[in-house]
Write a protein that holds these residues in place. Structure first.
Motif, PDB file in Angstrom:
ATOM      1  N   ALA A 173      -3.607  -4.703  -4.095  1.00  0.00           N
ATOM      2  CA  ALA A 173      -4.574  -4.521  -5.182  1.00  0.00           C
ATOM      3  C   ALA A 173      -5.160  -5.856  -5.614  1.00  0.00           C
ATOM      4  O   ALA A 173      -6.357  -5.957  -5.898  1.00  0.00           O
ATOM      5  CB  ALA A 173      -3.912  -3.832  -6.372  1.00  0.00           C
ATOM      6  N   MET A 205       2.518   1.407  -3.802  1.00  0.00           N
ATOM      7  CA  MET A 205       1.724   1.234  -5.016  1.00  0.00           C
ATOM      8  C   MET A 205       1.320   2.577  -5.607  1.00  0.00           C
ATOM      9  O   MET A 205       0.757   3.431  -4.927  1.00  0.00           O
ATOM     10  CB  MET A 205       0.488   0.384  -4.733  1.00  0.00           C
ATOM     11  N   GLN A 263      -0.432   1.301 -11.274  1.00  0.00           N
ATOM     12  CA  GLN A 263      -0.455  -0.037 -10.672  1.00  0.00           C
ATOM     13  C   GLN A 263      -1.830  -0.416 -10.119  1.00  0.00           C
ATOM     14  O   GLN A 263      -2.366  -1.466 -10.458  1.00  0.00           O
ATOM     15  CB  GLN A 263       0.605  -0.126  -9.565  1.00  0.00           C
ATOM     16  N   TRP A 264      -2.394   0.450  -9.257  1.00  0.00           N
ATOM     17  CA  TRP A 264      -3.695   0.117  -8.656  1.00  0.00           C
ATOM     18  C   TRP A 264      -4.791   0.021  -9.708  1.00  0.00           C
ATOM     19  O   TRP A 264      -5.472  -0.991  -9.829  1.00  0.00           O
ATOM     20  CB  TRP A 264      -4.064   1.143  -7.594  1.00  0.00           C
ATOM     21  N   ARG A 265      -4.979   1.066 -10.490  1.00  0.00           N
ATOM     22  CA  ARG A 265      -6.090   1.095 -11.443  1.00  0.00           C
ATOM     23  C   ARG A 265      -5.975   0.011 -12.515  1.00  0.00           C
ATOM     24  O   ARG A 265      -6.974  -0.648 -12.833  1.00  0.00           O
ATOM     25  CB  ARG A 265      -6.211   2.487 -12.072  1.00  0.00           C
ATOM     26  N   TYR A 304      -1.087   4.758  -7.800  1.00  0.00           N
ATOM     27  CA  TYR A 304      -2.520   4.649  -8.077  1.00  0.00           C
ATOM     28  C   TYR A 304      -2.801   4.512  -9.565  1.00  0.00           C
ATOM     29  O   TYR A 304      -3.574   3.642  -9.985  1.00  0.00           O
ATOM     30  CB  TYR A 304      -3.242   5.881  -7.512  1.00  0.00           C
ATOM     31  N   VAL A 325       0.826  -1.207   0.000  1.00  0.00           N
ATOM     32  CA  VAL A 325       0.000   0.000   0.000  1.00  0.00           C
ATOM     33  C   VAL A 325       0.862   1.260   0.000  1.00  0.00           C
ATOM     34  O   VAL A 325       0.495   2.276  -0.610  1.00  0.00           O
ATOM     35  CB  VAL A 325      -0.965  -0.021   1.205  1.00  0.00           C
ATOM     36  N   THR A 366      -4.632  -2.904 -12.194  1.00  0.00           N
ATOM     37  CA  THR A 366      -4.921  -4.191 -11.552  1.00  0.00           C
ATOM     38  C   THR A 366      -6.420  -4.373 -11.354  1.00  0.00           C
ATOM     39  O   THR A 366      -6.969  -5.450 -11.639  1.00  0.00           O
ATOM     40  CB  THR A 366      -4.184  -4.300 -10.203  1.00  0.00           C
ATOM     41  N   ILE A 367      -7.102  -3.347 -10.885  1.00  0.00           N
ATOM     42  CA  ILE A 367      -8.549  -3.445 -10.705  1.00  0.00           C
ATOM     43  C   ILE A 367      -9.237  -3.640 -12.050  1.00  0.00           C
ATOM     44  O   ILE A 367     -10.159  -4.464 -12.195  1.00  0.00           O
ATOM     45  CB  ILE A 367      -9.094  -2.195  -9.982  1.00  0.00           C
TER      46      ILE A 367
END
Length: 257
Positions: free
Chosen positions: A160, A105, A110-112, A107, A102, A114-115
């Motif tokens: 994520a 990462m 990497q985060w978006r 946003y 967290v 992955t989602i």
């Protein structure tokens, strides 16, 4: 018992490798009419060739990027145009997640992604197929959660990935609620660590992490795609006509102990 899926038209995403490939080949062997898809044309063609060699042919539409709504619609419409129906949707395709904690990462990068690559593409395929699944009157959606829907990891930073797979688990329950009046069953499979090209390239199918996971199982080995495919055959078949909203942990017993 052969031909457990005879007469069913099945959409299987991510057929180019791993779990998606294993399910597509097994479904074809069990008599289903399979239209697969993959973002990678070369690996999809290899799966089509493998099915033909086995005498259980399947078709594929590629390249398909299921994070794009127009591609999801084009994929489903191809099955509707060719076969006039859709009875089974297997959302096995996914884009490899970014593994970061967290605190590290990013946003946007990497985060978006992955989602989108683990949640959005499931929603978009379900949404595109929904009218055709309703027309079937006896349809099955099979989604993929993970052992990481239930537990975190001390060995890999995967905030994520855990969030995405938890979302798929919950979304599948709601799909079961909304689909029930239309004869649509929705279930999820939560695999443990499966030996695939993707897990091998990520360094998970061998070495210390694989040894740790293997030791945690009750059966003393990692999974293979066919372990998951047999569960998917059951959930797609009429044998599971009273099974919906369920989550099947196919993990060698990792979450039991």
């Amino acid at each position: 018992m052969a031909d457990r899926l005879a007469g069913k038209v099945a959409l299987v995403t991510g057929i180019g490798s791993g779990i998606g490939q294993g399910i597509a080949l097994r479904f074809a062997a069990e008599g289903a009419t399979v239209l697969g898809c993959d973002i990678n044309p070369a690996t999809a063609e290899a799966t089509v060739a493998q099915a033909a060699e086995r005498g259980t042919p399947l078709r594929s539409l590629h390249p398909i990027d299921l994070t794009r709504p127009e591609d999801a619609r084009r994929y489903v419409q191809a099955a509707a145009d060719e076969y006039g129906r859709v009875d089974v949707l297997v959302n096995a395709g996914a884009i490899p997640p970014h593994m970061a904690g967290v605190g590290e990462m990013d946003y946007e990068t990497q985060w978006r992604p992955t989602i989108a690559g683990e949640v959005d593409l499931v929603f978009l395929a379900c949404q595109a197929a929904w009218p055709w699944l309703i027309r079937s009157g006896n349809a099955s959606i099979i989604n993929f959660a993970s052992v990481n829907s239930y537990r975190g990891s001390r060995h890999l930073a995967m905030v994520a990935h855990c969030a995405a797979k938890g979302a798929v688990l919950s979304m599948t329950r709601q799909l079961a609620v909304e689909g029930g009046p239309h004869g649509i069953r929705a279930n999820s499979i939560a695999p443990g660590l499966i030996q695939t090209a993707a897990t091998a390239s990520a360094g998970l199918a061998s070495g210390d992490i694989a040894a740790t996971v293997t030791a945690r199982t009750l059966l003393g080995r990692l999974g293979v795609p066919d372990d998951i495919a047999w569960c998917a055959v059951y959930l797609a078949s009429d044998e599971a006509n009273w099974v919906t909203g369920a989550a099947f942990g196919i993990d060698g017993g990792v979450t039991a102990a």
